[in-house]
Write a protein that holds these residues in place. Structure first.
Motif, mmCIF file in Angstrom:
data_model
loop_
_atom_site.group_PDB
_atom_site.id
_atom_site.type_symbol
_atom_site.label_atom_id
_atom_site.label_comp_id
_atom_site.label_asym_id
_atom_site.label_seq_id
_atom_site.Cartn_x
_atom_site.Cartn_y
_atom_site.Cartn_z
ATOM 1 N N ILE A 100 -2.293 -28.589 -66.876
ATOM 2 C CA ILE A 100 -1.926 -27.490 -67.792
ATOM 3 C C ILE A 100 -3.178 -27.004 -68.533
ATOM 4 N N SER A 101 -4.077 -27.710 -68.887
ATOM 5 C CA SER A 101 -5.615 -27.125 -69.171
ATOM 6 C C SER A 101 -5.903 -25.912 -68.359
ATOM 7 N N ASP A 102 -5.862 -26.099 -67.093
ATOM 8 C CA ASP A 102 -6.357 -25.012 -66.083
ATOM 9 C C ASP A 102 -5.712 -23.899 -66.029
ATOM 10 N N ILE A 103 -4.149 -24.104 -66.265
ATOM 11 C CA ILE A 103 -3.122 -22.997 -66.298
ATOM 12 C C ILE A 103 -3.516 -22.073 -67.560
ATOM 13 N N GLU A 104 -3.665 -22.823 -68.759
ATOM 14 C CA GLU A 104 -3.746 -22.308 -69.965
ATOM 15 C C GLU A 104 -5.206 -21.127 -69.769
ATOM 16 N N ALA A 105 -6.221 -22.035 -69.079
ATOM 17 C CA ALA A 105 -7.526 -21.346 -68.995
ATOM 18 C C ALA A 105 -7.563 -20.137 -68.187
ATOM 19 N N TYR A 106 -6.563 -20.145 -67.055
ATOM 20 C CA TYR A 106 -6.271 -19.039 -65.986
ATOM 21 C C TYR A 106 -5.599 -17.916 -66.988
ATOM 22 N N GLN A 107 -4.837 -18.237 -67.891
ATOM 23 C CA GLN A 107 -4.337 -17.032 -68.638
ATOM 24 C C GLN A 107 -5.039 -16.466 -69.633
ATOM 25 N N VAL A 108 -6.039 -17.326 -70.286
ATOM 26 C CA VAL A 108 -6.980 -16.631 -70.985
ATOM 27 C C VAL A 108 -7.757 -15.567 -70.243
ATOM 28 N N ILE A 109 -8.105 -15.868 -69.063
ATOM 29 C CA ILE A 109 -8.980 -14.716 -68.431
ATOM 30 C C ILE A 109 -8.168 -13.768 -67.764
ATOM 31 N N ASN A 110 -6.814 -14.230 -67.114
ATOM 32 C CA ASN A 110 -5.997 -13.188 -66.142
ATOM 33 C C ASN A 110 -4.768 -12.632 -67.071
ATOM 34 N N GLY A 111 -4.427 -13.185 -68.232
ATOM 35 C CA GLY A 111 -3.319 -12.628 -68.885
ATOM 36 C C GLY A 111 -2.066 -13.751 -68.740
#
Length: 280
Positions: free
Chosen positions: A143-154
């Motif tokens: 979940i932390s990686d999914i959130e980090a992905y959205q910070v960068i890619n929306g």
């Protein structure tokens, strides 16, 4: 951590109160106050409590403890950014709780609810498809990686829209008065938890509130991303209202139709995943 669990339970029960209020308003009724579910839970906690003579005592009490335990673990998992796959596994254990709760009392109504809980296992299929599609986009199920992905890619809500629809259907199958709520149909009285009352029912209600909050919070985290606590709570409220509107205008489906729709939805998402894997 206790304060987070209690806050999530209270918020979940209030969300269910809002759920009932929205359904009533859409259908032209005044509806109960939004704190009604919270009052119901407190009322049950102070009522006289015993175990039915026909019940399997260990199972009757054990499913209540397990319900609280798994959704508490699920909330901790979300807050710590753990594995979405592990969260999926906890959700599957909830199916065991539904089945065990229905079988534990010896009542024919709760037994039918337990049987339908097995039939409604099709609700897990869209969740599996949702998890697979998220992995295809982010390359991780943390979940932390999914959130980090959205910070960068929306937010993933648009590019992974089919996965969002799948998880939306999963949540819709786990709230009261929904089109997929076949385990709590009126012909089964209260469904799988008909014979749980007093403290046991109050604790199950608390677990239900926690479950509602966890599922809505999961949707916001994996499809919208980290947006701060106020906006997260607002997004959860809006999501709950949309679910309530769907419940208000959609009749409860038969067990066969419920399974068919969820299975077809999973198939369509699987086709989309194959398309992305081959052509994207």
């Amino acid at each position: 951590m206790i304060e987070y669990l209690l806050s999530a339970m209270i918020l979940g029960l209030l969300l269910h109160g809002i759920h009932r209020k929205v359904i009533a308003r859409v259908q032209g009724r005044p509806g109960p106050p939004i704190w009604q579910e919270l009052l119901h839970t407190l009322k049950f906690l102070f009522k006289e409590t015993w175990i039915p003579k026909t019940a399997s005592q260990g199972l009757y009490v054990g499913v209540v403890a397990l319900a609280l335990a798994i959704w508490s673990a699920a909330l901790i998992l979300l807050l710590t950014g753990g594995s979405l796959l592990l969260l999926f596994a906890l959700y599957l254990i909830h199916k065991i709780i539904e089945h065990g709760t229905g079988l534990s009392s010896g009542s024919q109504y709760s037994k039918f609810g337990a049987i339908r809980s097995v039939i409604s296992a099709a609700s897990e299929l869209p969740l599996l498809a949702s998890v697979a599609l998220l992995y295809l986009f982010t390359g991780s199920l943390m979940i932390s990686d999914i959130e980090a992905y959205q910070v960068i890619n929306g937010p993933l809500l648009i590019p992974a829209f089919p996965a969002a629809i799948a998880l939306y259907m999963v949540i819709l199958s786990k709230i009261h008065y929904g089109p997929f709520s076949i385990i709590e149909a009126k012909e089964l009285v209260s469904g799988y938890w008909t014979e749980h009352f007093g403290v046991w029912r109050g604790l199950l209600n608390a677990a239900f509130g926690l479950k509602t909050f966890v599922l809505l919070y999961t949707f916001v985290m994996v499809f919208i991303g980290p947006i701060g606590l106020p906006l997260t709570l607002l997004a959860i409220l809006i999501l709950m209202i949309t679910l309530s509107f769907v419940c208000a205008v959609t009749p409860m489906l038969s067990p066969y139709d419920s399974v068919s729709i969820q299975t077809v939805t999973t198939g369509l998402i699987a086709i989309y995943i194959i398309y992305l894997g081959v052509f994207a």
